[in-house]
Design an enzyme around this catalytic site. Sequence first.
Site, PDB file in Angstrom:
ATOM      1  N   GLU A  67       6.560 -66.093 -36.028  1.00  0.00           N
ATOM      2  CA  GLU A  67       5.623 -66.309 -37.136  1.00  0.00           C
ATOM      3  C   GLU A  67       4.239 -65.720 -36.844  1.00  0.00           C
ATOM      4  O   GLU A  67       3.580 -65.168 -37.730  1.00  0.00           O
ATOM      5  CB  GLU A  67       5.492 -67.829 -37.386  1.00  0.00           C
ATOM      6  N   LYS A  85       3.381 -54.854 -39.235  1.00  0.00           N
ATOM      7  CA  LYS A  85       3.463 -56.138 -39.942  1.00  0.00           C
ATOM      8  C   LYS A  85       4.115 -55.990 -41.313  1.00  0.00           C
ATOM      9  O   LYS A  85       4.910 -56.839 -41.714  1.00  0.00           O
ATOM     10  CB  LYS A  85       2.069 -56.753 -40.068  1.00  0.00           C
TER      11      LYS A  85
END
Length: 325
Positions: A133, A209
């Site tokens: 995460e 990302k």
Amino acid sequence: MEKIKIALLGLGTVGSGVHAILEEKQNLLQQRFHNKNDREVSIKIAKILIRDPAKYHNVDPSLLTTDYQEILDDDSIRVVVEAIGGEKPAVDYMIRAMERKKHVVSANKLAIAKFGEPLVKASKKNNMEFLYEAAVAGTIPILRTIKDSLVANEITKMSGIINGTTNFILSKMTHEQSSYKDALVKAQELGFAEADPGSDVNGDDALYKIAILSRLAFGTWMDLNTIDCKGITEVTPKQIEDAQKRGKVIKFLARSEKVDGKIIASVSPEEIDRNHPLAHVDGAMNAVYLHCDNAGELLFQGAGAGSRPTASAVVSDLFAVVERL
Ligand code: HSE
């Protein structure tokens, strides 16, 4: 009290944040664990892998090791938290940890974007958790949200500000007339930038990302070479000023959408209207803006970089792994 032993790889910006949070929040974590799972559990760092023990004075020296094999061979260590970053030796270390039946938590966007497939394969093959995460958008629980909360949705497209350093630089240039160089130095001082800040300003960090987000939203690992990528190094104060005069702001945006079965993704500085939902996301803040078929539009915002925010996300993954033990 069950004691769950973990190992921490790296004691840099992220690793030291994880170490500090686990020390300071031990009682809170135990309490939360008890409330949620009705179990008395404490998470204990048993080993910390570092390169140079002489550098760390505030850490119990008996925890420090320079030998990864020592961690692998210790069967009482159940979870490895990888906070080294980069490709080598991090990817190899994570795979070897899972092969030795240790769960892995990582904040390493490069490793996951480039080697997500073998890493996930190792986790499935060995029946180990692999959670990351903290690799995308710092504190924003965006991966979990896409995986769990939005499971009843097709995500049609997404955009976001997913690099704290570049957002910090552009914000400083926009609102404080700071020079690019001064703003970058400040971002480094504050622990936002990568060890090689080139990865922030040339767009690689945001590219990794958006590739990870795309994989979760659209289900396939992306070929990173297909992502259009332009960094912020050529954005000038004049461009920023001109944009402002026209009611616009320049933001470093990552975008991804599925068009005719193909994922189209990009990372680039863009002019957006000052009323755009991402226009006021300033400083090292990140934001992710999702368009979903059932849930509609969702905007998430939170600290995207820095030791404590990133470590907060790592510890949350760690907690999730420990819950399953
Ligand atoms: N250098 C990264 C950033 C750190 O500025 O967003 C968090 O991934």
